[in-house]
Design an enzyme around this catalytic site. Structure first.
Site, PDB file in Angstrom:
ATOM      1  N   SER A 443       0.839  -1.193   0.000  1.00 26.23           N
ATOM      2  CA  SER A 443       0.000   0.000   0.000  1.00 26.23           C
ATOM      3  C   SER A 443       0.878   1.248   0.000  1.00 26.23           C
ATOM      4  O   SER A 443       1.718   1.376  -0.884  1.00 26.23           O
ATOM      5  CB  SER A 443      -0.961  -0.055   1.184  1.00 26.23           C
ATOM      6  OG  SER A 443      -1.961   0.912   1.024  1.00 26.23           O
ATOM      7  N   ASP A 522      -8.758  -4.476  -5.811  1.00 22.85           N
ATOM      8  CA  ASP A 522      -8.423  -3.443  -4.820  1.00 22.85           C
ATOM      9  C   ASP A 522      -9.180  -2.150  -5.135  1.00 22.85           C
ATOM     10  O   ASP A 522      -9.075  -1.613  -6.235  1.00 22.85           O
ATOM     11  CB  ASP A 522      -6.908  -3.206  -4.855  1.00 22.85           C
ATOM     12  CG  ASP A 522      -6.390  -2.527  -3.613  1.00 22.85           C
ATOM     13  OD1 ASP A 522      -7.061  -1.599  -3.129  1.00 22.85           O
ATOM     14  OD2 ASP A 522      -5.309  -2.917  -3.136  1.00 22.85           O
ATOM     15  N   HIS A 554      -7.992  -4.954  -1.111  1.00 19.55           N
ATOM     16  CA  HIS A 554      -6.870  -4.390  -0.356  1.00 19.55           C
ATOM     17  C   HIS A 554      -6.696  -5.075   1.001  1.00 19.55           C
ATOM     18  O   HIS A 554      -5.584  -5.222   1.477  1.00 19.55           O
ATOM     19  CB  HIS A 554      -7.129  -2.898  -0.157  1.00 19.55           C
ATOM     20  CG  HIS A 554      -5.929  -2.101   0.208  1.00 19.55           C
ATOM     21  ND1 HIS A 554      -5.005  -1.694  -0.732  1.00 19.55           N
ATOM     22  CD2 HIS A 554      -5.487  -1.617   1.395  1.00 19.55           C
ATOM     23  CE1 HIS A 554      -4.053  -0.985  -0.126  1.00 19.55           C
ATOM     24  NE2 HIS A 554      -4.322  -0.931   1.163  1.00 19.55           N
TER      25      HIS A 554
HETATM   26  P1  4NP Z   1      -2.853   2.089   2.900  1.00 19.02           P
HETATM   27  O1  4NP Z   1      -3.492   2.497   1.493  1.00 19.02           O
HETATM   28  O2  4NP Z   1      -1.407   2.374   2.898  1.00 19.02           O
HETATM   29  O3  4NP Z   1      -3.250   0.679   3.106  1.00 19.02           O
HETATM   30  O4  4NP Z   1      -3.539   2.986   3.933  1.00 19.02           O
HETATM   31  C1  4NP Z   1      -3.569   3.725   0.918  1.00 19.02           C
HETATM   32  C2  4NP Z   1      -4.626   3.934   0.083  1.00 19.02           C
HETATM   33  C3  4NP Z   1      -4.808   5.175  -0.496  1.00 19.02           C
HETATM   34  C4  4NP Z   1      -3.900   6.187  -0.246  1.00 19.02           C
HETATM   35  C5  4NP Z   1      -2.814   5.964   0.565  1.00 19.02           C
HETATM   36  C6  4NP Z   1      -2.638   4.730   1.147  1.00 19.02           C
HETATM   37  N1  4NP Z   1      -4.144   7.456  -0.794  1.00 19.02           N
HETATM   38  O5  4NP Z   1      -3.369   8.387  -0.533  1.00 19.02           O
HETATM   39  O6  4NP Z   1      -5.164   7.612  -1.449  1.00 19.02           O
END
Ligand code: 4NP
Length: 584
Positions: A443, A522, A554
């Site tokens: 992520s 995802d 995700h």
């Molecule tokens: P995470 O995923 O790291 O699992 O929280 C994300 C999803 C989207 C974004 C950042 C991290 N975003 O900036 O949109």
């Protein structure tokens, strides 16, 4: 390279049961969530036995009001796209799930309830709103629109309370309260500079919350219609500890405040401000039960389990196979100096299967509003099994080190935090831990892997990018209202930076082997921008492999989901390490 042994060991590791305390329901029975029977399920713990309540695996379970006669769970019904429905279960009728009448599938952002009402926040393509289902056969009503990303955390006697992040105050988290009957929403002004990160509604209806400030975290109390004041506790232990954040707030059946407070990646448990003896690591939910306390406990060496406090005697715990316990070496915590003189709090987990110095993986957490701490991390444990030391930097933007450090990422993704990660990698080498360096993340951590390989070529031997961000503009187009807000918050509205901060812009710089792993469905970091990245990488003759994890999103909800992500990463890194060793 012994592929069969690697696969067998990783499957054994990922299959270790994990448990978390959820609450106490009718008959003083503990409600426990468990990664058990191959997926996340919900159990009653009753006289030493676990009784499964849900029929199909769940995505999550709401915190029950103490002694509740119903359980509320939610589940993705769109093959990982995070379109959730809510179900209620009577603890005396295991396996009978009742869908919340009239609910439309949506991305859930928190659920809270009592015996009549279920409240939840949910995001669609159009917006984020607070909803209430007031019992009987009626359908949920919209209580209020939420201007940003709002999470419901608690509900009692007609009052819902939660936390909201708004694009017009990028990076700040505010307390909101809403009276369900009146539809009145109030976003509370903070009493001092800071962000609200935990809350609980007190038995008398006041909202107790943690405010993280540049000077540490403090407890306040607010009313729906009134101002906030500092919360005074009977004992000074919590204040003396000087927490930077809180993991959990709740109340005992006697009305005492339970607080799990944290600093430097470890937490302590307090009852009305008085410390409770607990093992070193991270504690989650805590409640009074059976004449003492029950709590969730974990560390980098101990998978999440439910224990008794004081002490830490296991109540519900998985077995850790001997080869896993033997491979996990020492845990370290270091302040690593970064490019601008700031210090990056960094955890290390040594592998007993690697020499010192030896091959090391910089494992980058997601969020970015999250942290690596002394808590179980199945990715880190896998790497130790494979013979890599693990370096886990809490780069600027991480939680747990105060409001100032967390906010430093806002408006500057792939900026200062990339330098922090690079500093941690160089430190790992200069301190004698690492010989060759690799990088891996999921992520936001996957994004940091792509940023590292394209902006810092030559530093790492190879990288694994899981569920990564490759192109912010394309991602925004595919995002729902919650994630569009999130992207605007991360960039503080500076959309002109999207191109400059997207790894796809620098794909020509990619030199080292890259392993891409991406969930097919995802809906947070959508697949399409990564497919475009792969297409370009292929046209340009880059060395990469790609694994589209089928039929998942995700979130990791089953053992099979975890295998789909970890196994390709493990085999890729093992092959890269072997190639380096044979080359000398
Ligand atoms: P995470 O995923 O790291 O699992 O929280 C994300 C999803 C989207 C974004 C950042 C991290 N975003 O900036 O949109």
């Amino acid at each position: 390279m012994d592929v069969a042994r690697i696969v067998g060991e990783i499957i054994g590791l990922v299959s270790i049961e994990q448990y978390g305390l959820v609450g106490v329901v009718s008959g003083e029975r503990l409600l426990v969530s468990g990664l058990r029977e191959g997926a996340t399920n919900v159990y009653l713990y009753d006289r030493g036995r676990l009784v499964r309540l849900n029929r199909e695996p769940v995505s999550g379970v709401a915190r029950p009001p103490r002694g509740s006669g119903r359980i509320v769970v939610f589940r993705d019904v769109a093959r990982g796209r995070e379109q959730h429905l809510i179900y209620t279960i009577d603890p005396d009728e295991p396996g009978v799930e009742r869908p919340l009448p009239g609910m439309e599938p949506a991305r859930l952002l928190g659920v809270a309830y009592d015996d009549e009402v279920v409240v939840y926040a949910a995001a669609t393509m159009e917006g984020v709103a607070l909803y209430a289902h007031r019992g009987g056969g009626g359908t949920p009503e919209k209580v209020a629109d939420l201007p940003g990303i709002g999470f419901v955390a608690d509900y009692r006697d007609g009052l819902a309370a939660g936390i909201i992040a708004r694009p017009d105050e990028p990076g700040r988290f505010r307390l909101f309260t809403a009276r369900i009957g009146e539809g009145s929403l109030r976003i509370h002004e903070p009493p001092e500079e800071g962000s609200v990160t935990q809350l609980a509604i007190a038995p008398d209806g006041g909202v107790v919350y943690a405010l993280e400030t540049p000077r540490g975290a403090r407890l306040y109390r607010a009313e729906h219609g009134g101002a906030s004041g500092r919360l005074e506790l009977p004992s000074p232990g919590l204040e003396e500890y000087g927490p930077y954040s809180f993991n959990y707030l709740g109340y005992t059946s006697r009305g005492e405040l339970v607080a799990v407070a944290r600093r430097e990646g470890r937490s302590r448990v307090f009852i009305d401000g008085r410390p409770v003896e607990a093992p070193e690591g991270i504690h989650g939910a805590v409640t009074d039960w059976g004449g003492g306390l029950a709590a969730t406990y974990t560390s980098l060496r101990v998978p999440p389990r439910v224990v008794r406090l004081p002490g830490g005697e296991p109540l519900v715990a998985g077995e850790v196979p001997g080869y896993v316990a033997d491979a996990l070496g020492g845990v370290g915590f270091h302040w690593v100096e970064s490019f601008d003189g700031s210090r990056v709090p960094t955890f290390t987990l040594e592998s007993r299967r690697a020499p010192r110095p030896g091959p090391a993986v910089v494992l980058v957490h997601g969020g970015p509003f999250a942290e690596d701490a002394d808590m179980w991390n199945v990715f880190a444990a896998s790497l130790a099994l494979l013979g890599f030391h693990v370096v886990m930097p809490n780069y600027r933007g991480s939680t747990g080190y105060g409001e100032e450090w967390r906010l430093r990422i806002v408006g500057d993704p792939c900026g200062g935090e990339l330098e922090d990660i690079t500093s941690a990698a160089l430190w790992a080498r200069s301190s004698g831990l690492a010989s060759q360096l690799y990088i891996m993340g999921y992520s936001y951590g996957g994004y940091m892997t792509l940023c590292s390989l394209t902006r810092k070529p030559g530093l790492y031997r190879a990288g694994v990018a899981g569920a990564a961000v490759a192109d912010w503009g394309m991602m925004y187009e595919l995002s729902d209202a919650a994630f569009r807000s999130f992207i605007d918050i991360m960039f503080a509205g500076r959309r002109e930076l999207w191109r400059e901060r997207s790894p796809i812009t620098y794909i020509d710089n990619l030199r080292e082997p890259l392993c891409i792993i991406h969930p097919q469905n995802d809906s947070r970091t959508p697949l399409k921008p990564i497919l475009r990245f792969m297409e370009l990488a292929s046209e340009k003759g880059k060395t990469f492999e790609a694994h589209i994890a089928p039929d998942m999103g995700h979130a990791v909800n089953t053992i099979d989901d975890a295998i789909k992500l970890i196994l390709p990463a493990a085999l890729f890194l093992a092959r890269q390490k072997e190639a380096q060793t044979t080359q000398g």
